[in-house]
Design a protein around this motif. Sequence first.
Motif, PDB file in Angstrom:
ATOM      1  N   ILE A 101      -3.734 -53.805  28.197  1.00 25.11           N
ATOM      2  CA  ILE A 101      -3.033 -53.100  27.354  1.00 25.11           C
ATOM      3  C   ILE A 101      -3.140 -51.695  28.069  1.00 25.11           C
ATOM      4  O   ILE A 101      -4.007 -51.267  28.168  1.00 25.11           O
ATOM      5  N   THR A 102      -2.060 -50.946  28.402  1.00 23.68           N
ATOM      6  CA  THR A 102      -1.770 -49.845  28.819  1.00 23.68           C
ATOM      7  C   THR A 102      -2.251 -48.534  28.053  1.00 23.68           C
ATOM      8  O   THR A 102      -2.466 -48.757  26.923  1.00 23.68           O
ATOM      9  N   ALA A 103      -2.806 -47.610  28.634  1.00 20.68           N
ATOM     10  CA  ALA A 103      -3.054 -46.107  27.997  1.00 20.68           C
ATOM     11  C   ALA A 103      -2.108 -45.799  27.174  1.00 20.68           C
ATOM     12  O   ALA A 103      -2.100 -45.543  26.044  1.00 20.68           O
ATOM     13  N   HIS A 104      -0.635 -46.025  27.554  1.00 21.68           N
ATOM     14  CA  HIS A 104       0.448 -45.593  26.759  1.00 21.68           C
ATOM     15  C   HIS A 104       0.554 -46.421  25.581  1.00 21.68           C
ATOM     16  O   HIS A 104       0.667 -45.732  24.554  1.00 21.68           O
ATOM     17  N   ALA A 105       0.292 -47.672  25.740  1.00 18.17           N
ATOM     18  CA  ALA A 105       0.356 -48.631  24.526  1.00 18.17           C
ATOM     19  C   ALA A 105      -0.707 -48.259  23.405  1.00 18.17           C
ATOM     20  O   ALA A 105      -0.533 -48.226  22.288  1.00 18.17           O
ATOM     21  N   ARG A 106      -1.944 -47.938  24.081  1.00 17.61           N
ATOM     22  CA  ARG A 106      -3.066 -47.695  23.101  1.00 17.61           C
ATOM     23  C   ARG A 106      -2.904 -46.224  22.169  1.00 17.61           C
ATOM     24  O   ARG A 106      -2.986 -46.186  21.150  1.00 17.61           O
ATOM     25  N   LYS A 107      -2.103 -45.314  23.093  1.00 16.34           N
ATOM     26  CA  LYS A 107      -1.801 -43.944  22.342  1.00 16.34           C
ATOM     27  C   LYS A 107      -0.820 -44.171  21.339  1.00 16.34           C
ATOM     28  O   LYS A 107      -0.921 -43.590  20.393  1.00 16.34           O
ATOM     29  N   ARG A 108       0.318 -45.281  21.673  1.00 15.45           N
ATOM     30  CA  ARG A 108       1.384 -45.514  20.617  1.00 15.45           C
ATOM     31  C   ARG A 108       0.653 -46.025  19.090  1.00 15.45           C
ATOM     32  O   ARG A 108       1.340 -45.968  18.272  1.00 15.45           O
ATOM     33  N   LEU A 109      -0.447 -46.756  19.584  1.00 18.00           N
ATOM     34  CA  LEU A 109      -1.218 -47.282  18.109  1.00 18.00           C
ATOM     35  C   LEU A 109      -1.386 -46.359  17.235  1.00 18.00           C
ATOM     36  O   LEU A 109      -1.527 -46.722  16.117  1.00 18.00           O
ATOM     37  N   GLN A 110      -1.655 -45.175  17.807  1.00 20.07           N
ATOM     38  CA  GLN A 110      -2.213 -43.879  16.887  1.00 20.07           C
ATOM     39  C   GLN A 110      -1.045 -43.339  16.165  1.00 20.07           C
ATOM     40  O   GLN A 110      -1.070 -42.476  15.102  1.00 20.07           O
ATOM     41  N   ASP A 111       0.513 -43.607  16.562  1.00 23.03           N
ATOM     42  CA  ASP A 111       1.521 -42.987  15.839  1.00 23.03           C
ATOM     43  C   ASP A 111       1.715 -43.723  14.682  1.00 23.03           C
ATOM     44  O   ASP A 111       1.543 -44.995  14.285  1.00 23.03           O
ATOM     45  N   LEU A 112       2.434 -43.217  13.531  1.00 16.48           N
ATOM     46  CA  LEU A 112       2.693 -43.458  12.276  1.00 16.48           C
ATOM     47  C   LEU A 112       3.646 -44.860  12.184  1.00 16.48           C
ATOM     48  O   LEU A 112       3.366 -45.660  11.527  1.00 16.48           O
ATOM     49  N   ARG A 113       4.608 -44.849  13.225  1.00 19.12           N
ATOM     50  CA  ARG A 113       5.340 -45.924  13.367  1.00 19.12           C
ATOM     51  C   ARG A 113       4.603 -47.139  13.762  1.00 19.12           C
ATOM     52  O   ARG A 113       5.248 -48.231  13.422  1.00 19.12           O
ATOM     53  N   GLN A 114       3.581 -47.193  14.296  1.00 19.33           N
ATOM     54  CA  GLN A 114       2.803 -48.281  14.839  1.00 19.33           C
ATOM     55  C   GLN A 114       1.577 -48.467  13.879  1.00 19.33           C
ATOM     56  O   GLN A 114       0.717 -49.308  14.214  1.00 19.33           O
ATOM     57  N   ASP A 115       1.542 -47.697  12.680  1.00 14.93           N
ATOM     58  CA  ASP A 115       0.465 -47.937  11.905  1.00 14.93           C
ATOM     59  C   ASP A 115       0.173 -49.345  11.216  1.00 14.93           C
ATOM     60  O   ASP A 115       1.267 -49.832  11.138  1.00 14.93           O
ATOM     61  N   GLN A 116      -0.932 -49.775  11.301  1.00 21.12           N
ATOM     62  CA  GLN A 116      -1.457 -51.045  10.552  1.00 21.12           C
ATOM     63  C   GLN A 116      -1.248 -52.051  11.857  1.00 21.12           C
ATOM     64  O   GLN A 116      -1.232 -53.158  11.552  1.00 21.12           O
ATOM     65  N   ILE A 117      -0.971 -51.462  13.123  1.00 19.28           N
ATOM     66  CA  ILE A 117      -1.065 -52.940  14.133  1.00 19.28           C
ATOM     67  C   ILE A 117      -2.125 -52.658  14.971  1.00 19.28           C
ATOM     68  O   ILE A 117      -2.413 -51.201  15.206  1.00 19.28           O
ATOM     69  N   ASN A 118      -2.825 -53.326  15.262  1.00 21.30           N
ATOM     70  CA  ASN A 118      -3.916 -53.299  16.175  1.00 21.30           C
ATOM     71  C   ASN A 118      -4.049 -54.005  17.193  1.00 21.30           C
ATOM     72  O   ASN A 118      -3.232 -54.843  17.537  1.00 21.30           O
TER      73      ASN A 118
END
Length: 74
Positions: free
Chosen positions: A6-23
């Motif tokens: 999992i790229t650093a970019h994808a990990r950072k995106r998980l912190q965004d509201l749009r990706q909330d509740q995805i781990n």
Amino acid sequence: MMKIIITAHARKRLQDLRQDQINESDIRVAARSIPGYIPTATRFRGFMASTGRPFDMVVKDVLAGRLVITIIGK
């Protein structure tokens, strides 16, 4: 078993509201469920997180394993 990267970019995106509740475990399960070899970055649609949140992801296979480039929450 295929290694999921999992790229650093994808990990950072998980912190965004749009990706909330995805781990990360949801991402790993989804990436392993894609059959075959993916030579170029491709968007795959219609995955579901354990919380019920739908998401898409962009994936590419590299020598080290399956690279998850980004996550797109719905």
